[in-house]
Design a protein around this motif. Structure first.
Motif, PDB file in Angstrom:
ATOM      1  N   ARG A  14       0.845  -1.217   0.000  1.00  0.00           N
ATOM      2  CA  ARG A  14       0.000   0.000   0.000  1.00  0.00           C
ATOM      3  C   ARG A  14       0.864   1.243   0.000  1.00  0.00           C
ATOM      4  NH1 ARG A  14      -3.613  -1.685   4.527  1.00  0.00           N
ATOM      5  NH2 ARG A  14      -2.752   0.135   5.540  1.00  0.00           N
ATOM      6  N   ALA A  15       1.980   1.216   0.718  1.00  0.00           N
ATOM      7  CA  ALA A  15       2.890   2.367   0.739  1.00  0.00           C
ATOM      8  C   ALA A  15       3.473   2.610  -0.648  1.00  0.00           C
ATOM      9  CB  ALA A  15       4.000   2.146   1.768  1.00  0.00           C
ATOM     10  N   PHE A  16       3.879   1.529  -1.335  1.00  0.00           N
ATOM     11  CA  PHE A  16       4.395   1.678  -2.702  1.00  0.00           C
ATOM     12  C   PHE A  16       3.320   2.231  -3.630  1.00  0.00           C
ATOM     13  CE2 PHE A  16       7.528  -1.727  -1.484  1.00  0.00           C
ATOM     14  CZ  PHE A  16       8.662  -0.932  -1.610  1.00  0.00           C
ATOM     15  N   LEU A  17       2.096   1.730  -3.495  1.00  0.00           N
ATOM     16  CA  LEU A  17       0.998   2.201  -4.346  1.00  0.00           C
ATOM     17  C   LEU A  17       0.668   3.661  -4.066  1.00  0.00           C
ATOM     18  CD1 LEU A  17      -1.234  -0.980  -4.209  1.00  0.00           C
ATOM     19  CD2 LEU A  17      -0.170  -0.028  -6.260  1.00  0.00           C
ATOM     20  N   GLN A  18       0.690   4.063  -2.793  1.00  0.00           N
ATOM     21  CA  GLN A  18       0.422   5.460  -2.445  1.00  0.00           C
ATOM     22  C   GLN A  18       1.488   6.387  -3.011  1.00  0.00           C
ATOM     23  OE1 GLN A  18      -0.011   5.254   1.843  1.00  0.00           O
ATOM     24  NE2 GLN A  18      -2.227   5.533   1.654  1.00  0.00           N
ATOM     25  N   ASP A  24       2.120  10.930 -12.597  1.00  0.00           N
ATOM     26  CA  ASP A  24       1.116  11.188 -13.629  1.00  0.00           C
ATOM     27  C   ASP A  24       0.347   9.933 -14.012  1.00  0.00           C
ATOM     28  OD1 ASP A  24       1.864  13.834 -13.718  1.00  0.00           O
ATOM     29  OD2 ASP A  24       3.281  13.547 -15.364  1.00  0.00           O
ATOM     30  N   ASN A  25       0.918   8.780 -13.770  1.00  0.00           N
ATOM     31  CA  ASN A  25       0.304   7.518 -14.157  1.00  0.00           C
ATOM     32  C   ASN A  25       0.310   6.564 -12.951  1.00  0.00           C
ATOM     33  OD1 ASN A  25      -0.880   5.633 -15.781  1.00  0.00           O
ATOM     34  ND2 ASN A  25       0.956   5.163 -16.958  1.00  0.00           N
ATOM     35  N   PRO A  26      -0.598   6.772 -11.971  1.00  0.00           N
ATOM     36  CA  PRO A  26      -0.551   5.976 -10.743  1.00  0.00           C
ATOM     37  C   PRO A  26      -0.881   4.503 -10.974  1.00  0.00           C
ATOM     38  CG  PRO A  26      -2.531   7.326 -10.790  1.00  0.00           C
ATOM     39  CD  PRO A  26      -1.697   7.723 -11.984  1.00  0.00           C
ATOM     40  N   ALA A  27      -0.247   3.657 -10.196  1.00  0.00           N
ATOM     41  CA  ALA A  27      -0.463   2.214 -10.296  1.00  0.00           C
ATOM     42  C   ALA A  27      -1.839   1.854  -9.746  1.00  0.00           C
ATOM     43  CB  ALA A  27       0.620   1.465  -9.542  1.00  0.00           C
ATOM     44  N   GLN A  28      -2.477   0.871 -10.382  1.00  0.00           N
ATOM     45  CA  GLN A  28      -3.786   0.378  -9.937  1.00  0.00           C
ATOM     46  C   GLN A  28      -3.645  -0.770  -8.948  1.00  0.00           C
ATOM     47  OE1 GLN A  28      -6.365  -0.815 -13.080  1.00  0.00           O
ATOM     48  NE2 GLN A  28      -6.133   1.077 -14.205  1.00  0.00           N
ATOM     49  N   GLY A  29      -2.538  -1.480  -9.034  1.00  0.00           N
ATOM     50  CA  GLY A  29      -2.364  -2.637  -8.171  1.00  0.00           C
ATOM     51  C   GLY A  29      -1.000  -3.250  -8.339  1.00  0.00           C
ATOM     52  N   VAL A  30      -0.892  -4.475  -7.868  1.00  0.00           N
ATOM     53  CA  VAL A  30       0.359  -5.216  -7.890  1.00  0.00           C
ATOM     54  C   VAL A  30       0.146  -6.470  -8.726  1.00  0.00           C
ATOM     55  CG1 VAL A  30       2.025  -6.435  -6.445  1.00  0.00           C
ATOM     56  CG2 VAL A  30       0.926  -4.379  -5.599  1.00  0.00           C
ATOM     57  N   GLY A  41      15.019 -22.335 -11.125  1.00  0.00           N
ATOM     58  CA  GLY A  41      14.201 -22.504 -12.327  1.00  0.00           C
ATOM     59  C   GLY A  41      13.201 -21.403 -12.544  1.00  0.00           C
ATOM     60  N   TYR A  42      12.361 -21.113 -11.538  1.00  0.00           N
ATOM     61  CA  TYR A  42      11.395 -20.023 -11.640  1.00  0.00           C
ATOM     62  C   TYR A  42      11.782 -18.914 -10.678  1.00  0.00           C
ATOM     63  CZ  TYR A  42       8.132 -23.096 -14.115  1.00  0.00           C
ATOM     64  OH  TYR A  42       7.539 -23.927 -15.019  1.00  0.00           O
ATOM     65  N   GLN A  43      11.572 -17.688 -11.116  1.00  0.00           N
ATOM     66  CA  GLN A  43      11.862 -16.541 -10.276  1.00  0.00           C
ATOM     67  C   GLN A  43      10.583 -15.726 -10.130  1.00  0.00           C
ATOM     68  OE1 GLN A  43      15.256 -14.435 -11.622  1.00  0.00           O
ATOM     69  NE2 GLN A  43      15.290 -13.033  -9.911  1.00  0.00           N
ATOM     70  N   TYR A  44      10.303 -15.256  -8.910  1.00  0.00           N
ATOM     71  CA  TYR A  44       9.115 -14.457  -8.649  1.00  0.00           C
ATOM     72  C   TYR A  44       9.296 -13.052  -9.200  1.00  0.00           C
ATOM     73  CZ  TYR A  44       8.061 -18.131  -5.275  1.00  0.00           C
ATOM     74  OH  TYR A  44       7.814 -19.337  -4.679  1.00  0.00           O
ATOM     75  N   ALA A  45       8.209 -12.483  -9.713  1.00  0.00           N
ATOM     76  CA  ALA A  45       8.209 -11.083 -10.141  1.00  0.00           C
ATOM     77  C   ALA A  45       7.037 -10.393  -9.462  1.00  0.00           C
ATOM     78  CB  ALA A  45       8.083 -10.986 -11.657  1.00  0.00           C
ATOM     79  N   LEU A  46       7.281  -9.249  -8.905  1.00  0.00           N
ATOM     80  CA  LEU A  46       6.280  -8.455  -8.209  1.00  0.00           C
ATOM     81  C   LEU A  46       6.409  -7.041  -8.747  1.00  0.00           C
ATOM     82  CD1 LEU A  46       4.238  -8.747  -5.839  1.00  0.00           C
ATOM     83  CD2 LEU A  46       6.080  -8.120  -4.311  1.00  0.00           C
ATOM     84  N   ASP A  47       5.373  -6.563  -9.445  1.00  0.00           N
ATOM     85  CA  ASP A  47       5.443  -5.262 -10.115  1.00  0.00           C
ATOM     86  C   ASP A  47       4.220  -4.416  -9.816  1.00  0.00           C
ATOM     87  OD1 ASP A  47       7.844  -5.766 -11.875  1.00  0.00           O
ATOM     88  OD2 ASP A  47       6.536  -7.382 -12.575  1.00  0.00           O
ATOM     89  N   LEU A  48       4.429  -3.104  -9.677  1.00  0.00           N
ATOM     90  CA  LEU A  48       3.302  -2.174  -9.637  1.00  0.00           C
ATOM     91  C   LEU A  48       2.831  -1.996 -11.074  1.00  0.00           C
ATOM     92  CD1 LEU A  48       4.633   0.594  -7.216  1.00  0.00           C
ATOM     93  CD2 LEU A  48       3.234  -1.394  -6.662  1.00  0.00           C
ATOM     94  N   ILE A  49       1.517  -2.055 -11.281  1.00  0.00           N
ATOM     95  CA  ILE A  49       1.015  -1.956 -12.659  1.00  0.00           C
ATOM     96  C   ILE A  49      -0.095  -0.924 -12.765  1.00  0.00           C
ATOM     97  CG2 ILE A  49       1.650  -4.297 -13.309  1.00  0.00           C
ATOM     98  CD1 ILE A  49      -1.352  -5.007 -12.968  1.00  0.00           C
TER      99      ILE A  49
END
Length: 122
Positions: A14-18, A24-30, A41-49
């Motif tokens: 929530r702090a990152f989203l705030q 100018d282009n605020p994130a809607q979520g994660v 093998g697999y790597q996690y990705a977590l992005d503000l979008i």
């Protein structure tokens, strides 16, 4: 589809989203997804979008909209995302019931026969 954010992880996201809401282009979520990579093998990705993909699955966690990549959903079902702070390392930690092996660096995993070849941690 179950993805759980701990209270601390939700607070940090929530702090990152705030802070992004001041742009100018605020994130809607994660968005949570998996990429081939990491030492297991697999790597996690977590992005503000700003614009989720139409096929993303929405999992509301408190006041945070979490979009799960549809292609990664089966391997992310049941994952718990936490945020840990320590003297030597801080960040998001993933506990995944689908993982058959995890990497020493904690950012990647394998899931039985469906995992791609791993790349050593750097």
């Amino acid at each position: 589809m179950s993805v759980v954010l701990t209270e601390v992880a939700e607070l940090r996201l929530r702090a990152f989203l705030q802070s992004s809401s001041k742009s100018d282009n605020p994130a809607q979520g994660v968005r949570i997804s998996l990429k081939d990579g990491g030492c297991s093998g697999y790597q996690y990705a977590l992005d503000l979008i700003n614009n989720p993909k139409p096929e993303d699955l929405l999992v509301q966690q408190g006041r945070v909209k979490v979009y799960v990549d549809a292609e990664s959903a089966s391997l992310l079902d049941g994952v718990v995302v936490d945020y840990v702070e320590g003297l030597t390392q801080s960040g998001f930690k993933f506990s995944n019931p689908n993982a058959t092996e995890t990497c020493g660096c904690g950012q990647s995993f394998s899931a039985g026969d469906c995992s791609p070849a791993g790349i050593p941690c750097s």
